[in-house]
Design a protein around this motif. Structure first.
Motif, mmCIF file in Angstrom:
data_model
loop_
_atom_site.group_PDB
_atom_site.id
_atom_site.type_symbol
_atom_site.label_atom_id
_atom_site.label_comp_id
_atom_site.label_asym_id
_atom_site.label_seq_id
_atom_site.Cartn_x
_atom_site.Cartn_y
_atom_site.Cartn_z
ATOM 1 N N PRO A 469 -2.140 2.254 11.224
ATOM 2 C CA PRO A 469 -1.519 3.345 10.184
ATOM 3 C C PRO A 469 -1.517 2.612 8.694
ATOM 4 O O PRO A 469 -1.704 1.494 8.308
ATOM 5 C CB PRO A 469 -0.169 3.263 10.600
ATOM 6 C CG PRO A 469 -0.069 2.976 12.025
ATOM 7 C CD PRO A 469 -1.205 1.818 12.133
ATOM 8 N N PHE A 470 -1.794 3.863 7.726
ATOM 9 C CA PHE A 470 -2.145 3.557 6.498
ATOM 10 C C PHE A 470 -0.718 3.962 5.596
ATOM 11 O O PHE A 470 -0.402 5.174 5.688
ATOM 12 C CB PHE A 470 -3.258 4.244 6.007
ATOM 13 C CG PHE A 470 -3.519 4.404 4.457
ATOM 14 C CD1 PHE A 470 -3.065 3.036 3.798
ATOM 15 C CD2 PHE A 470 -4.039 5.379 3.739
ATOM 16 C CE1 PHE A 470 -3.446 2.838 2.345
ATOM 17 C CE2 PHE A 470 -4.176 5.090 2.415
ATOM 18 C CZ PHE A 470 -3.675 4.220 1.646
ATOM 19 N N SER A 471 -0.190 2.912 5.066
ATOM 20 C CA SER A 471 0.856 3.325 4.250
ATOM 21 C C SER A 471 0.857 2.465 2.731
ATOM 22 O O SER A 471 0.426 1.342 2.499
ATOM 23 C CB SER A 471 2.276 2.676 4.686
ATOM 24 O OG SER A 471 3.196 2.501 3.492
ATOM 25 N N MET A 472 0.364 3.429 1.875
ATOM 26 C CA MET A 472 -0.015 3.171 0.437
ATOM 27 C C MET A 472 0.955 1.886 -0.348
ATOM 28 O O MET A 472 0.609 1.068 -0.759
ATOM 29 C CB MET A 472 -0.185 4.046 -0.520
ATOM 30 C CG MET A 472 -0.901 3.908 -1.758
ATOM 31 S SD MET A 472 -2.546 3.236 -1.405
ATOM 32 C CE MET A 472 -2.863 2.290 -3.117
ATOM 33 N N THR A 473 2.391 2.507 -0.155
ATOM 34 C CA THR A 473 3.288 1.522 -0.678
ATOM 35 C C THR A 473 3.445 0.332 -0.033
ATOM 36 O O THR A 473 3.507 -0.845 -0.523
ATOM 37 C CB THR A 473 4.596 2.059 -0.839
ATOM 38 O OG1 THR A 473 5.146 2.425 0.721
ATOM 39 C CG2 THR A 473 4.613 3.458 -1.641
ATOM 40 N N GLN A 474 3.082 0.221 1.377
ATOM 41 C CA GLN A 474 3.147 -1.153 1.837
ATOM 42 C C GLN A 474 1.934 -1.928 1.701
ATOM 43 O O GLN A 474 1.920 -3.171 1.536
ATOM 44 C CB GLN A 474 3.260 -0.905 3.491
ATOM 45 C CG GLN A 474 3.317 -2.115 4.371
ATOM 46 C CD GLN A 474 3.563 -1.679 5.680
ATOM 47 O OE1 GLN A 474 4.082 -0.879 6.322
ATOM 48 N NE2 GLN A 474 2.734 -2.627 6.561
ATOM 49 N N SER A 475 0.714 -1.128 1.533
ATOM 50 C CA SER A 475 -0.472 -1.952 1.122
ATOM 51 C C SER A 475 -0.536 -2.533 0.001
ATOM 52 O O SER A 475 -0.532 -3.837 -0.466
ATOM 53 C CB SER A 475 -1.681 -0.943 1.079
ATOM 54 O OG SER A 475 -1.672 -0.493 2.456
ATOM 55 N N VAL A 476 0.160 -1.890 -1.230
ATOM 56 C CA VAL A 476 0.266 -2.355 -2.573
ATOM 57 C C VAL A 476 1.259 -3.582 -2.494
ATOM 58 O O VAL A 476 1.050 -4.734 -3.109
ATOM 59 C CB VAL A 476 0.717 -1.333 -3.537
ATOM 60 C CG1 VAL A 476 1.017 -2.098 -5.179
ATOM 61 C CG2 VAL A 476 -0.409 -0.242 -3.515
ATOM 62 N N HIS A 477 2.426 -3.440 -1.792
ATOM 63 C CA HIS A 477 3.152 -4.597 -1.689
ATOM 64 C C HIS A 477 2.704 -5.650 -1.090
ATOM 65 O O HIS A 477 2.720 -6.723 -1.586
ATOM 66 C CB HIS A 477 4.548 -4.160 -0.960
ATOM 67 C CG HIS A 477 5.554 -5.089 -0.547
ATOM 68 N ND1 HIS A 477 5.472 -6.206 0.287
ATOM 69 C CD2 HIS A 477 6.819 -5.358 -1.282
ATOM 70 C CE1 HIS A 477 6.574 -7.062 0.169
ATOM 71 N NE2 HIS A 477 7.205 -6.560 -0.851
ATOM 72 N N ASP A 478 1.931 -5.586 -0.146
ATOM 73 C CA ASP A 478 1.233 -6.608 0.516
ATOM 74 C C ASP A 478 0.313 -7.266 -0.242
ATOM 75 O O ASP A 478 0.154 -8.532 -0.308
ATOM 76 C CB ASP A 478 0.663 -6.224 1.897
ATOM 77 C CG ASP A 478 1.762 -5.839 2.990
ATOM 78 O OD1 ASP A 478 3.024 -6.292 2.769
ATOM 79 O OD2 ASP A 478 1.308 -5.357 3.839
ATOM 80 N N ALA A 479 -0.492 -6.543 -0.952
ATOM 81 C CA ALA A 479 -1.504 -6.957 -1.798
ATOM 82 C C ALA A 479 -0.967 -7.711 -3.159
ATOM 83 O O ALA A 479 -1.267 -8.908 -3.528
ATOM 84 C CB ALA A 479 -2.507 -5.805 -2.615
ATOM 85 N N ARG A 480 -0.009 -7.491 -3.615
ATOM 86 C CA ARG A 480 0.612 -8.157 -4.740
ATOM 87 C C ARG A 480 1.371 -9.340 -4.181
ATOM 88 O O ARG A 480 1.296 -10.502 -4.909
ATOM 89 C CB ARG A 480 1.816 -7.180 -5.362
ATOM 90 C CG ARG A 480 2.630 -7.810 -6.505
ATOM 91 C CD ARG A 480 3.109 -7.010 -7.565
ATOM 92 N NE ARG A 480 4.555 -6.391 -6.566
ATOM 93 C CZ ARG A 480 5.348 -5.614 -7.155
ATOM 94 N NH1 ARG A 480 5.179 -5.364 -8.745
ATOM 95 N NH2 ARG A 480 6.321 -5.207 -6.556
ATOM 96 N N CYS A 481 1.977 -9.438 -2.832
ATOM 97 C CA CYS A 481 2.355 -10.688 -2.418
ATOM 98 C C CYS A 481 1.258 -11.674 -2.259
ATOM 99 O O CYS A 481 1.324 -12.674 -2.397
ATOM 100 C CB CYS A 481 3.010 -10.193 -0.979
ATOM 101 S SG CYS A 481 3.308 -11.644 0.020
#
Length: 863
Positions: A469-481
Motif C-alpha cells: 500500500p502507498f501512503s505519501m506521508t509515511q513514504s516521506v517520513h521514511d525517506a527523511r529518516c
C-alpha cells in the motif's frame, strides 16, 4: 422570526432521521411542487444542486483538454447523482409539518436570518453525517452469483450506497463551508487601535487555530472513511450492471473472483489516502504561527514537511485501465470495464476529497503567509547505488514480461519478491555508490543502478511493490529518516520488507526531477460550485497523461533493458563450447610443460603453476558453480577473485625470473636440478605469503559484515593492480636493458646482419608480454566496471575463454618447443626412427663422435 425560531427551523429540518427532510425538500424542488424562491434556493443550493460540482474543477482553466481524472470524476458523479431521490413522505405537504412545514418556515425568514440559518445548517449537516446518521449502517456485502442476479437486492444496495456517497459528499461540502464561515479570526488585526500583540496573546489564538484546523481535518477523515466504505461497496454491483447478465455461470464465477481483486486494490489505495489525511490532522499541532519580521501586522504560518500538501502528490489514477486491461483481456474479457469503473471511483475520490482537503488554505491566504518546510536534499537524479543483480533481473523481467494483477502469483514468486525487497533495502541502506567488479561472477552479483531509476523500477505498476500500500506521508517520513539518520533506521514507520517501496516512492516523487512525470501548473484558477461559487488561485500538481508522458515512461522501460539478461540463454551452447576449448588447451599446455624435460626448469615450473591456478579457477567458477550451483554466489566470487589474484602473483614470479636471468646473464638451463627445486620452493613461499594475507583480509571483511563488501573488493582489486604494476615494471626493465645494450653495441660499432626477430616472432613476443604482464586481466576488470550493457560484458567474458588456445599457440607452438614436442610424438609411433641430433644419449658422446669425425681425414692422409 427570533433567533430561537431560526434554530427551531433547523431542528425541524433535521428532526426526521438526519438529513432525510432535506432530501425531501430537494425532491419537491426538483419536481416543482413548491415555487423556488431565491431565498429558498440559497439555503438548499449547496445541498440540492450537485450536478455542477466538477465543472469548475480543471487543471488551469485554459483551453487544453481536461485530464482523464477530471472526466472520470465527472462521469461517476453524474452516475451517482442520477439515482432517484426518495419520494416525499406521506403527508409532507401539510402546512407546518414535514417538508411543507420546513419550506413554509424558510419563506418567513428575513435575509439576515437566512444567512444565519445557512451557516448553522452547514455545520449541523456535517456533524450529523459524521455521527453516521446521514447514511445507513452498511455491512460489507459478500457478492456471489445469487446476490448479483437478484435484481431487487442489487438495486437496493446500489441505491443505498449511491445515496450514501451523495450525502457524504454533500456533508463534506457543508463542512468546508462551515469552516469557511466560522474560521478563526485573529482579532488583534482588526482592532481600531493597532498594537503589537503579546507573545502570549498570539500563541493563545494560534492554539485555538490549531485545534480548529485539526478538528476540521479529523472530520474530513471520518467522512472519507465513510465514503471509502460505500464507494468500495458500489464497485461490484455497478460493474455487474455494466457487464450485463449475459455471462454463463462459469464465466460469472470467474468474474466475481476477479472483481473482488479489483475491489481490494481500490480499497487499499483509498484506505491509505485516509491514513494520509489522518496523519495530516495530527501534524497540525506542529504548525507554528509567528509575526513576519519584514512586514509588520502580518503573520507567518510554518507547516512541517508532513502536512496536507503531500496529498497533492497522490497519483491521479489507479494506473490500471491503461496498463492492466490489455494484460488481463485473455483471462477476463470484461477487464477493461472492470478497471475503467475502478478508475472512475478512484478519480472521483482523488479529485473530490484531496481538493476538499486543500481548499481550506484559501480561507487563510489573507491572514497568513504559508511557509512549508523544505526537504533539504539535492536532486538525486544522477545518484548511483550498487545493488543485487538477481533483484534487478527480477525488476527487469517484470517490466519485460508483465503479468495480469488478477492472477495469483505462485507462492515462490511472492517470497522471491519479499526477499528482493529486503535485499534492495539492505543495498540502499549500505549506500555503496560503486563496488569494484573483480570477475565476471562478481558482475553477475552486483550492478550499479541509478537511484531514481531503481526507485521507478520498484514502484511501477509491474514492480515488486505492487502489493505494498502507498501512503505519501509515511513514504516521506521514511525517506527523511533514511537520508537524515543514515546510522539509525529505528525511525522508520515501514518494516524492513516494505521500506524500499516506501522510500522509493518519496524519492521518485520529490527528489528525482529527471524521472518525474508530475507537472506543476502555476496560477491555476478553478471555481467549485459546491463550495459556493468561490474562485481560487493557486498552484496545482497533476500528472499530465499526454503522448509526451507515455513516451517518457517507455524510455524509462527501455533504460532498464540494459540490465536484462546478465547471462544470455541463447548463447549458452556457445559459452559451453568456449569453456570446453579453453579447458582442453590449458590442460594441453600444462601437459607439455610436464612432459618435456627442457621445460621443467625454474621459469617452466612457475608457468606451470600459473596454468594450474587458471585451470582450477575455470573449473570452480565455470564448471562447479555453473553446473552444480555450489557454492553460493558470494563464496564463488571470493574463490574466483582469490584465484585471479594468485595467477597474477605467479606472473610476478615469472617476470622477475626473466628479469633476473637477463640481469645476471644466467640462463635457466644452466641451473642444476637441486638448485632449481630449492629456488622453486622459495618462489612458492614468496607467492603464497602475500596471497594469503590478501585473501585472509578479504574473507574477514566480507564474512564479518555485508557492509564491508566494498572494502573486500577494493582489497582484491588493489592486490591485482599492484601485481600487474610489478609485472609491467619488470617487463619495462627488460625492454630498457635491451635498448641500452643495443645502443652500446652501436657505439662500439659492432654490427650484426642478423635481425633481432622476425615479424612472426615479434608478434608472438608481444602477445606473450601482454599475457605475462596481466594487462588483459586489468582490461577485463576495467571493462566490467563500466557495467553499461550486460550483453557486452557477457561477450567480453566469452572472449576471455580463448586465452587457453592463445597460451598454447604462444608458449608451445614456437620454434623452440614445437620441434622437440614433434620429435617426441614421432618417437611414440616409430621408436627406431631416431631424428637427427637424438642418435646418442649424451652431449659428451656427441662431442666425441664429432672429434673422431674430424680426426679421420688427418689419419688417412698421414698414412
Amino acid at each position: 422570526m427570533q433567533p430561537a425560531g431560526v434554530f427551531a427551523t433547523v431542528a425541524a429540518l433535521l428532526a426526521a432521521n438526519g438529513t432525510s427532510v432535506l432530501d425531501c425538500v430537494c425532491s419537491h424542488l426538483k419536481s416543482g411542487t413548491f415555487s423556488q424562491s431565491f431565498r429558498l434556493a440559497l439555503i438548499v443550493r449547496g445541498y440540492c444542486v450537485h450536478e455542477d460540482w466538477s465543472l469548475g474543477l480543471g487543471p488551469c482553466g485554459t483551453a487544453e483538454e481536461p485530464l482523464p481524472a477530471w472526466s472520470a470524476a465527472r462521469r461517476l458523479a453524474v452516475r451517482l447523482w442520477d439515482s432517484e431521490l426518495p419520494p416525499p413522505p406521506a403527508g409532507g405537504a401539510e402546512e407546518g409539518g414535514g417538508c411543507a412545514g420546513a419550506l413554509a418556515q424558510i419563506r418567513r425568514l428575513t435575509w439576515n436570518e437566512t444567512f444565519e440559518l445557512l451557516v448553522d445548517l452547514d455545520c449541523r449537516i456535517a456533524d450529523d453525517c459524521i455521527d453516521s446518521r446521514c447514511v445507513p449502517t452498511l455491512n460489507n456485502m459478500e457478492w456471489n452469483m445469487t446476490a448479483l442476479q437478484t435484481d431487487d437486492l442489487r438495486h437496493h444496495i446500489v441505491s443505498q450506497s449511491a445515496h450514501a456517497v451523495r450525502r457524504i459528499t454533500r456533508a463534506t461540502f457543508s463542512r468546508v463551508r462551515c469552516e469557511a464561515r466560522r474560521h478563526v479570526q485573529f482579532k488583534w488585526r482588526n482592532k481600531p487601535v493597532r498594537r503589537l500583540p503579546s507573545c502570549a496573546e498570539l500563541q493563545a489564538q494560534a492554539a485555538v487555530f490549531r485545534e480548529r484546523l485539526s478538528s476540521y481535518r479529523r472530520d474530513l477523515a471520518q467522512l472519507l472513511s465513510l465514503g471509502v466504505t460505500h464507494a468500495s461497496q458500489l464497485l461490484v454491483p455497478l460493474a455487474f450492471e455494466r457487464m450485463g447478465n449475459h455471462a454463463s455461470d462459469q464465466q460469472l464465477h470467474g468474474w466475481i473472483k476477479d472483481m473482488k481483486r479489483v475491489k481490494d486494490m481500490l480499497r487499499t489505495k483509498l484506505t491509505r489516502w485516509l491514513q494520509d489525511l489522518q496523519f495530516s490532522s495530527k501534524q497540525v499541532e506542529h504548525y507554528e504561527v509567528e509575526e513576519e519580521k519584514d512586514r509588520r501586522w502580518h503573520l507567518i504560518l510554518r507547516r512541517p514537511l508532513l502536512s496536507e500538501r503531500l496529498l497533492r502528490y497522490q497519483p491521479w489514477r489507479l494506473s490500471s485501465d491503461d496498463y492492466f486491461s490489455a494484460l488481463c483481456k485473455e483471462r477476463q474479457p470484461e477487464a477493461s470495464q472492470m478497471f475503467s469503473l475502478a478508475d472512475d471511483l478512484y478519480a472521483f475520490h482523488r479529485v473530490h476529497w484531496v481538493t476538499t482537503a486543500e481548499y481550506i488554505d484559501t480561507f487563510y491566504k489573507d491572514v497568513f503567509k504559508i511557509v512549508d518546510e523544505e526537504w533539504q536534499l539535492e536532486d538525486r537524479s544522477h545518484a548511483t547505488l550498487s545493488v543485487n543483480t538477481d533483484c534487478v533481473q527480477l525488476l527487469v523481467n517484470a517490466l519485460d514480461h508483465p503479468t495480469c494483477p488478477l492472477e495469483d502469483l505462485p507462492l515462490e514468486a511472492v517470497k522471491q519478491r519479499e526477499r528482493c525487497r529486503v535485499q534492495l533495502w539492505d543495498d540502499v541502506v549500505q549506500r555503496s555508490p560503486h563496488i569494484p567488479v573483480t570477475s565476471y561472477l562478481a558482475y553477475t552479483q552486483r550492478v550499479n543502478v541509478n537511484l531514481c531509476l531503481l526507485a521507478w523500477m520498484a514502484v511501477n505498476s509491474y514492480g515488486i511493490c505492487q502489493d505494498v500500500p502507498f501512503s505519501m506521508t509515511q513514504s516521506v517520513h521514511d525517506a527523511r529518516c533514511y537520508f537524515n539518520s543514515p546510522d539509525d533506521q529505528s525511525c522508520l514507520q515501514s518494516n524492513a520488507t516494505d521500506a524500499i517501496c516506501s522510500v522509493s516512492r518519496a524519492i521518485l516523487l520529490l527528489k528525482c526531477r529527471d524521472f518525474s512525470s508530475i507537472r506543476t501548473s502555476h496560477n491555476c484558477k478553478f471555481a467549485s460550485f459546491a463550495f459556493g461559487l468561490l474562485l481560487s488561485s493557486r498552484s496545482v500538481l497533476y500528472e499530465k497523461l499526454t503522448e509526451e508522458t507515455v513516451n517518457y515512461k517507455n524510455s524509462l522501460t527501455d533504460a532498464t533493458l540494459k540490465y536484462k539478461d546478465f547471462k544470455i540463454d541463447s548463447l549458452k551452447p556457445l559459452e559451453i563450447s568456449f569453456i570446453s576449448v579453453n579447458i582442453i588447451f590449458r590442460f594441453s599446455t600444462a601437459g607439455v610443460y610436464l612432459y618435456l624435460p627442457q621445460l621443467r626448469n625454474l621459469p617452466g615450473k612457475i608457468f606451470l603453476s600459473f596454468q594450474i591456478t587458471c585451470i582450477t579457477q575455470i573449473l570452480c567458477s565455470e564448471v562447479v558453480y555453473r553446473m552444480a550451483g555450489v557454492p553460493d554466489l558470494p563464496t564463488a566470487v571470493l574463490i574466483d577473485s582469490a584465484l585471479t589474484l594468485l595467477s597474477c602473483i605467479w606472473l610476478n614470479s615469472f617476470c622477475y625470473q626473466m628479469y633476473a636471468c637477463v640481469r645476471h646473464l644466467r640462463l635457466p638451463d644452466q641451473l642444476l636440478p637441486a638448485e632449481v627445486s630449492q629456488l622453486f620452493c622459495r618462489e612458492v613461499l614468496c607467492v603464497l605469503i602475500p596471497w594469503s594475507i590478501v585473501c585472509v583480509a578479504t574473507v574477514a571483511l566480507e564474512k564479518t559484515s555485508k557492509y564491508h563488501l566494498i572494502h573486500s573488493r577494493i582489497v582484491v582489486l588493489a592486490g591485482i593492480s599492484v601485481s600487474v604494476a610489478f609485472n609491467l615494471v619488470c617487463l619495462g626493465l627488460l625492454g630498457y636493458m635491451y635498448l641500452r645494450t643495443r645502443c652500446s653495441m652501436r657505439r662500439l660499432k659492432i654490427v650484426d646482419n642478423k635481425k633481432f626477430a622476425t615479424k612472426k616472432q615479434c608478434l608472438f613476443m608481444s602477445v606473450k608480454a601482454i599475457i605475462l604482464s596481466g594487462t588483459g586481466i586489468i582490461i577485463r576488470i576495467g571493462f566490467h566496471q563500466a557495467q553499461g550493457i550486460a550483453q557486452l560484458v557477457y561477450y567480453t567474458h566469452l572472449v576471455t575463454m580463448v586465452q587457453g588456445p592463445v597460451l598454447f599457440v604462444c608458449f608451445v607452438c614456437n620454434g623452440t618447443t614445437l620441434p622437440v614436442l614433434k620429435n617426441r610424438i614421432l618417437l611414440w609411433w616409430n621408436p627406431t626412427n631416431i631424428p637427427a641430433g637424438l642418435e646418442l644419449c649424451s652431449a659428451a658422446e656427441r662431442n666425441l663422435a664429432r672429434r673422431n669425425n674430424e680426426q679421420s681425414p688427418f689419419s688417412e692422409s698421414s698414412l
